[in-house]
Design a protein around this motif. Structure first.
Motif, PDB file in Angstrom:
ATOM      1  N   PHE A 197       0.836  -1.206   0.000  1.00 28.38           N
ATOM      2  CA  PHE A 197       0.000   0.000   0.000  1.00 28.38           C
ATOM      3  C   PHE A 197       0.868   1.252   0.000  1.00 28.38           C
ATOM      4  O   PHE A 197       0.661   2.167  -0.800  1.00 28.38           O
ATOM      5  CB  PHE A 197      -0.915  -0.021   1.225  1.00 28.38           C
ATOM      6  N   GLN A 198       1.863   1.288   0.867  1.00 24.48           N
ATOM      7  CA  GLN A 198       2.746   2.451   0.918  1.00 24.48           C
ATOM      8  C   GLN A 198       3.615   2.563  -0.330  1.00 24.48           C
ATOM      9  O   GLN A 198       4.004   3.669  -0.717  1.00 24.48           O
ATOM     10  CB  GLN A 198       3.614   2.387   2.178  1.00 24.48           C
ATOM     11  N   MET A 199       3.901   1.449  -0.979  1.00 28.24           N
ATOM     12  CA  MET A 199       4.670   1.481  -2.217  1.00 28.24           C
ATOM     13  C   MET A 199       3.940   2.285  -3.290  1.00 28.24           C
ATOM     14  O   MET A 199       4.562   3.026  -4.065  1.00 28.24           O
ATOM     15  CB  MET A 199       4.918   0.062  -2.715  1.00 28.24           C
ATOM     16  N   THR A 200       2.607   2.162  -3.339  1.00 25.91           N
ATOM     17  CA  THR A 200       1.860   2.899  -4.354  1.00 25.91           C
ATOM     18  C   THR A 200       1.936   4.406  -4.120  1.00 25.91           C
ATOM     19  O   THR A 200       1.863   5.192  -5.075  1.00 25.91           O
ATOM     20  CB  THR A 200       0.393   2.436  -4.396  1.00 25.91           C
ATOM     21  N   PHE A 201       2.095   4.828  -2.871  1.00 27.93           N
ATOM     22  CA  PHE A 201       2.310   6.249  -2.568  1.00 27.93           C
ATOM     23  C   PHE A 201       3.701   6.677  -3.039  1.00 27.93           C
ATOM     24  O   PHE A 201       3.876   7.780  -3.562  1.00 27.93           O
ATOM     25  CB  PHE A 201       2.181   6.489  -1.065  1.00 27.93           C
ATOM     26  N   ALA A 202       4.683   5.799  -2.816  1.00 28.99           N
ATOM     27  CA  ALA A 202       6.052   6.105  -3.247  1.00 28.99           C
ATOM     28  C   ALA A 202       6.164   6.138  -4.763  1.00 28.99           C
ATOM     29  O   ALA A 202       7.090   6.742  -5.305  1.00 28.99           O
ATOM     30  CB  ALA A 202       7.022   5.067  -2.678  1.00 28.99           C
ATOM     31  N   ILE A 203       5.235   5.497  -5.454  1.00 31.77           N
ATOM     32  CA  ILE A 203       5.200   5.538  -6.921  1.00 31.77           C
ATOM     33  C   ILE A 203       4.599   6.851  -7.410  1.00 31.77           C
ATOM     34  O   ILE A 203       5.171   7.538  -8.258  1.00 31.77           O
ATOM     35  CB  ILE A 203       4.390   4.348  -7.471  1.00 31.77           C
ATOM     36  N   ILE A 204       3.453   7.218  -6.869  1.00 34.68           N
ATOM     37  CA  ILE A 204       2.747   8.368  -7.445  1.00 34.68           C
ATOM     38  C   ILE A 204       3.400   9.701  -7.077  1.00 34.68           C
ATOM     39  O   ILE A 204       3.315  10.670  -7.835  1.00 34.68           O
ATOM     40  CB  ILE A 204       1.256   8.374  -7.035  1.00 34.68           C
ATOM     41  N   THR A 205       4.096   9.771  -5.939  1.00 33.63           N
ATOM     42  CA  THR A 205       4.655  11.064  -5.523  1.00 33.63           C
ATOM     43  C   THR A 205       5.696  11.582  -6.507  1.00 33.63           C
ATOM     44  O   THR A 205       5.569  12.719  -6.999  1.00 33.63           O
ATOM     45  CB  THR A 205       5.208  10.988  -4.097  1.00 33.63           C
ATOM     46  N   PRO A 206       6.749  10.817  -6.857  1.00 32.97           N
ATOM     47  CA  PRO A 206       7.659  11.333  -7.898  1.00 32.97           C
ATOM     48  C   PRO A 206       7.015  11.412  -9.271  1.00 32.97           C
ATOM     49  O   PRO A 206       7.422  12.239 -10.092  1.00 32.97           O
ATOM     50  CB  PRO A 206       8.821  10.325  -7.885  1.00 32.97           C
ATOM     51  N   ALA A 207       5.994  10.580  -9.525  1.00 36.09           N
ATOM     52  CA  ALA A 207       5.302  10.664 -10.816  1.00 36.09           C
ATOM     53  C   ALA A 207       4.549  11.981 -10.956  1.00 36.09           C
ATOM     54  O   ALA A 207       4.392  12.495 -12.072  1.00 36.09           O
ATOM     55  CB  ALA A 207       4.351   9.479 -10.985  1.00 36.09           C
ATOM     56  N   LEU A 208       4.058  12.540  -9.854  1.00 33.18           N
ATOM     57  CA  LEU A 208       3.385  13.840  -9.922  1.00 33.18           C
ATOM     58  C   LEU A 208       4.312  14.913 -10.480  1.00 33.18           C
ATOM     59  O   LEU A 208       3.872  15.831 -11.183  1.00 33.18           O
ATOM     60  CB  LEU A 208       2.902  14.261  -8.527  1.00 33.18           C
ATOM     61  N   ILE A 209       5.593  14.820 -10.177  1.00 37.02           N
ATOM     62  CA  ILE A 209       6.564  15.833 -10.599  1.00 37.02           C
ATOM     63  C   ILE A 209       6.687  15.874 -12.122  1.00 37.02           C
ATOM     64  O   ILE A 209       7.063  16.904 -12.695  1.00 37.02           O
ATOM     65  CB  ILE A 209       7.935  15.575  -9.936  1.00 37.02           C
ATOM     66  N   VAL A 210       6.357  14.770 -12.790  1.00 37.67           N
ATOM     67  CA  VAL A 210       6.458  14.689 -14.256  1.00 37.67           C
ATOM     68  C   VAL A 210       5.774  15.879 -14.925  1.00 37.67           C
ATOM     69  O   VAL A 210       6.272  16.432 -15.921  1.00 37.67           O
ATOM     70  CB  VAL A 210       5.836  13.360 -14.755  1.00 37.67           C
ATOM     71  N   GLY A 211       4.637  16.312 -14.378  1.00 38.46           N
ATOM     72  CA  GLY A 211       3.885  17.390 -15.006  1.00 38.46           C
ATOM     73  C   GLY A 211       4.639  18.698 -15.138  1.00 38.46           C
ATOM     74  O   GLY A 211       4.297  19.531 -15.980  1.00 38.46           O
ATOM     75  N   ALA A 212       5.679  18.891 -14.342  1.00 38.57           N
ATOM     76  CA  ALA A 212       6.425  20.153 -14.378  1.00 38.57           C
ATOM     77  C   ALA A 212       7.437  20.210 -15.503  1.00 38.57           C
ATOM     78  O   ALA A 212       7.817  21.298 -15.940  1.00 38.57           O
ATOM     79  CB  ALA A 212       7.143  20.369 -13.042  1.00 38.57           C
ATOM     80  N   TYR A 213       7.886  19.053 -15.994  1.00 38.40           N
ATOM     81  CA  TYR A 213       9.021  19.066 -16.921  1.00 38.40           C
ATOM     82  C   TYR A 213       8.748  18.390 -18.262  1.00 38.40           C
ATOM     83  O   TYR A 213       9.669  18.129 -19.034  1.00 38.40           O
ATOM     84  CB  TYR A 213      10.256  18.449 -16.260  1.00 38.40           C
TER      85      TYR A 213
END
Length: 393
Positions: free
Chosen positions: A99-115
């Motif tokens: 469950f916590q792994m899915t949070f660790a996946i989406i958090t850096p993936a959110l940054i994708v939108g900036a670059y």
């Protein structure tokens, strides 16, 4: 083991992974130009794979090991000593890990939108891996793992920070990191084109909305009334923010767009995330209604006043939304002002320092930006040798 709790967190784990794959990938992919959509998919999918391995290797232990106030140590690296019978509360620890792994996946993936549309893929993968281990995992330990901000004996604040599902841990860290990467990367050379597929954006946003029930409702780690309330207030905030974003857009520009409506949805979801374990429906309605206008205004501030090309408004929507939710917990009396503002300050400073350091180190090894020719050609073809669409037809 509680069977009902275990069954619900299994479902919640699938829902949160669904937020990144395919939800976030489609949401971001529709917002870029046609020649860059596959690069966004590649970045989201690649990050999901790499974070999964790194979470197994070191991330989970850093975040949720017994360690000390600052980090969890490496005793749980590679899940050594953890079996299907090892418990974390009422659920198997291996499920809590997932469950916590899915949070660790989406958090850096959110940054994708900036670059998007101008960054090197090697930089994306290397930066994301280091950032998850050095920024996200320690912050998760501080807030959720019994560390510096959790209200334990060694905590900076007596009662600890109230961040139910990640206003600080997920949205503030990702939002600030997005702003920093976009600053170092510089603006796109051509910012004139609109999103190439608003329908894809809506589909991705709808998947994020559904997946967010697992994100917030699952954070209770139990199948009970509190989880049900978390899901309910999450939905109310998202609906309210969607409507106020669309209304404010119509007031300012004369028309309400589909992209604007669903971006408001994400603003409402990010804003309610830290508060979803504490507030009721009326408070959620207020949080969402304010977020829809506030986050929209911050989009203009970042691009026009700060002159930073945070391309898909990660900071304005996720960063500002998450921090707003943290503050509203104090406004409504569900948390202390000292804890909430102190948590924002500590994590904000850590995120800025660590993200800046990682960017400077990684860009000395991998080019942070593609060539002008590759940017014009599009990253789909230039970086990955593929096209999403047949341009000749």
């Amino acid at each position: 083991m509680n069977g009902a709790d275990t069954a619900w967190i299994i479902v919640a784990t699938a829902l949160v992974l669904f937020m990144t794959l395919p939800g976030l990938a489609l949401f971001y992919g529709g917002l870029v130009r046609a020649r860059n959509v596959l690069s966004v998919f590649m970045q989201c999918f690649g990050i999901a794979c790499l974070m999964s391995i790194l979470w197994l290797a070191f991330g989970y232990s850093i975040a949720f090991g017994d360690g000390n106030a600052y980090w969890g140590g490496l005793e749980k690296a590679f899940l050594i000593g953890i079996t299907e019978d090892t418990m974390a509360g009422n659920i198997p620890e291996v499920l809590f890990f997932a469950f916590q792994m899915t949070f660790a996946i989406i958090t850096p993936a959110l940054i994708v939108g900036a670059y998007v549309e101008r960054i090197g893929f090697g930089f994306v993968m290397t930066f994301s891996g280091l950032w998850m281990l050095l920024c996200y995992a320690p912050v998760a330990h501080w807030v959720w793992g019994g560390g510096l901000l959790a209200g334990e004996d060694w905590s900076l604040f007596e009662n600890g920070v109230n961040d139910f599902a990640g206003g600080i841990v997920v949205h503030q860290t990702a939002g600030l990191a997005a702003l920093i990467v976009a600053f170092f990367l510089g603006p796109r050379r051509d910012k004139s084109k609109p999103p190439h597929n608003p329908g894809m954006v809506m589909i991705g946003a709808a998947m994020l909305w559904v997946g967010w029930f697992g994100f917030n409702g699952g954070s209770e780690l139990a199948a009970n009334g509190s989880a049900a309330m978390a899901i309910t207030v999450t939905h109310i905030s998202a609906a309210a923010a969607s409507l106020t974003w669309a209304l404010w857009e119509r007031i300012r520009f004369g028309k309400s767009s589909l992209v604007g409506l669903v971006t408001g949805t994400i603003a409402g979801l990010a804003s309610i995330t830290p508060a979803s374990g504490s507030v009721g429906p009326i408070e959620a309605l207020l949080i969402g209604a304010i977020a829809g206008i506030m986050c929209q205004e911050l989009c203009h501030v970042v691009k026009r006043a700060l002159k930073i090309d945070d391309t898909l408004d990660v900071f304005a929507v996720h960063g500002v939304g998450g921090m707003f939710g943290i503050i509203m917990l104090a406004v409504f009396g569900h948390a202390g002002w000292t804890e909430q503002l102190g948590g924002l300050a500590v994590v904000g400073l850590w995120t800025v320092i660590v993200t800046t350091a990682i960017v400077l180190v990684v860009k000395a090894i991998f080019p942070i930006r593609v060539s002008e020719e590759d940017e014009h050609t599009g990253l789909d073809l230039a970086s990955h040798g593929e096209r999403a669409y047949d341009m000749s037809s």
